[in-house]
Scaffold this active site. Structure first.
Site, PDB file in Angstrom:
ATOM      1  N   PRO A 260     -10.967  -2.913 -14.321  1.00  0.00           N
ATOM      2  CA  PRO A 260     -10.351  -3.385 -13.073  1.00  0.00           C
ATOM      3  C   PRO A 260     -11.201  -3.215 -11.823  1.00  0.00           C
ATOM      4  O   PRO A 260     -10.726  -3.430 -10.723  1.00  0.00           O
ATOM      5  CB  PRO A 260      -9.082  -2.533 -12.976  1.00  0.00           C
ATOM      6  N   LYS A 263     -15.416   1.215 -10.682  1.00  0.00           N
ATOM      7  CA  LYS A 263     -16.808   1.666 -10.562  1.00  0.00           C
ATOM      8  C   LYS A 263     -17.610   0.709  -9.683  1.00  0.00           C
ATOM      9  O   LYS A 263     -18.483   1.136  -8.912  1.00  0.00           O
ATOM     10  CB  LYS A 263     -17.428   1.813 -11.944  1.00  0.00           C
ATOM     11  N   CYS A 388     -15.185   5.747 -21.923  1.00  0.00           N
ATOM     12  CA  CYS A 388     -14.168   6.792 -21.738  1.00  0.00           C
ATOM     13  C   CYS A 388     -13.700   7.258 -23.115  1.00  0.00           C
ATOM     14  O   CYS A 388     -12.513   7.440 -23.358  1.00  0.00           O
ATOM     15  CB  CYS A 388     -13.004   6.319 -20.875  1.00  0.00           C
TER      16      CYS A 388
END
Length: 450
Positions: A260, A263, A388
């Site tokens: 989204p 970063k 992640c």
């Protein structure tokens, strides 16, 4: 999520939601619709019951399995049993309500055939809750395949991980340096009586804010004006690692798998606040790549809220395994698709949705994306690989395999410094070992040499 029958009690609505998650739907798509369909006074209860049951799902299920003589195949009955156990062992719900209303819930869902079983199991636990509470807290609450893999990959940290992954995740804030410093925003929180702590993210002198009070994110000071965002402290490492490179040039950047856009937004915040300019480094052009048009629209909305200049940002909907740019990039940020095992605290449905087979399939996809991104990287350019995930197959092993077949790829060292940021032969693995730790992230930095 389709409209739940208005006559269903709150527990029945939670059970129906859990059944759909077991069938493959995500918590993210189901949570808000559920909360919109329960009364105002029950919203907090429904939220805690749904997320708490998911966090303890496998531990609760093992209690149920130890007490059930015959196999139960109905996912709704399992969900009802687990919410009943969660109320008895984790909540302050009166026993009569935990049992009676849960039994009523399965009847309302036309699963009355499970009512006797659920009533019997819950009453057995009710008679000796201390015994079952001790048993349920003893080990982990993960599917067996994931527990086995984490033990294999991180044996030294396995016990701490097993407990930490059962807890809610802390909330960290990323302050938009375009408007103010972390310290200045902390002063604003203090003035408004909002509890917080300043914490280091693992890079020298870089701090972020951890909320210690419960507050709606949209109620944060200056949130609508773009002064602050929610972003895990380990996710915030990305932009700072890139800023530390101090490249003396204007940069072309590819942000692969961007949505989204957290970063990317952080990178632009540092660039447009001039924090990024360690020397004369600046971002000349960014391609933000994702294969989902709706998610790309969300990226644009996030950048707009943050009041970031988008003149040099191009949103491109394309497949990262095949995308070819007209020119090569000085810097590529690859936030690779992964099993997301590092964010289970934040998205507890992951422990139900992921399977052992997903790991191999995801690693193969990562390899294809990584190889294609490498073709788009200019000589002497840098590629930051991020997941992640906590699984070595998606992280260090992935990079080892890549380096073995790409002789121009060189590992670039960088420094992180927190007890849960573990230096590996390639990059760093961040683990959520304690309740206040950031999520499980992996970072590796490569340079393409001529």
């Amino acid at each position: 999520m389709t409209q739940l029958h208005s006559q269903l009690n709150t527990r029945a609505k939670v059970v129906a939601t859990l059944e759909r998650i077991q069938q493959g739907e995500s918590l993210a798509s189901l949570l808000d619709p559920l909360l919109n369909q329960v009364s105002e006074k029950d919203k907090g209860f429904a939220h805690e019951l749904l997320l708490g049951t998911l966090r303890q799902w496998w531990a609760l299920a093992r209690i149920g399995e130890s007490l059930i003589e015959h196999e139960v195949t109905d996912k709704g009955v399992w969900a009802a049993l687990n919410i009943g156990l969660y109320q008895l062992l984790y909540m302050d719900t009166p026993d009569y309500a935990a049992i009676g209303e849960t039994v009523e819930a399965v009847k309302q869902l036309d699963k009355g055939y499970g009512a006797g079983l659920i009533n019997a199991i819950l009453r057995k636990v009710q008679k000796n809750p201390a015994k079952f509470a001790k048993k349920i807290e003893k080990n982990h609450s993960l599917p067996n395949w994931l527990a086995k893999q984490l033990k294999q990959d991180w044996g030294e940290y396995y016990a701490e991980l097993g407990q930490a992954l059962r807890q809610p995740a802390p909330i960290f804030l990323r302050v938009n340096r375009k408007f103010c410093s972390v310290e200045d925003y902390a002063d604003i929180l203090t003035q408004q009586g909002i509890g917080f702590a300043l914490v280091f993210i693992g890079i020298e002198k870089v701090q972020t804010i951890q909320l210690t009070d419960s507050i709606r994110i949209t109620d944060l000071p200056k949130f609508a004006e773009g002064w602050v965002s929610v972003q895990d402290k380990h996710a915030q490492l990305s932009a700072h690692i890139l800023a530390s490179l101090a490249l003396d040039k204007s940069l072309t950047v590819l942000d692969a798998c961007t949505a989204p856009g957290g970063k990317l937004a952080h990178l632009l915040e540092l660039d447009q606040s001039k924090t990024f300019h360690v020397k004369h480094q600046n971002i000349a052009h960014v391609i933000a790549l994702d294969n989902d048009e709706k998610r790309l629209q969300r990226v644009s909305q996030n950048l707009e809220r943050l009041q970031l200049n988008q003149e040099n940002v191009q949103l491109v909907c394309d497949d990262a395994t095949t995308f070819q740019a007209d020119t090569q990039f000085d810097m590529i940020v690859l936030d690779a698709p992964c099993t997301a095992t590092g964010v289970i605290r934040r998205h507890p449905d992951i422990a139900l949705l992921r399977t052992e087979e997903d790991v191999g399939q995801t690693a193969a996809l990562q390899a294809n994306i990584l190889a294609n991104c490498w073709h788009n990287l200019a000589t002497n350019g840098y590629l930051l690989y991020i997941t992640c995930s906590m699984l070595k197959a998606e992280n260090e092993d992935q990079l080892q395999a890549f380096l073995a077949t790409h002789k121009a790829a060189q590992i670039v060292d960088f420094s992180l410094n927190l007890s849960n940021q573990i230096k590996r032969d390639i990059g760093y693995q961040c683990l959520p070992l304690h309740q206040n730790d950031g999520d499980g992230f992996y970072y590796a930095l490569l340079q393409k040499r001529g």
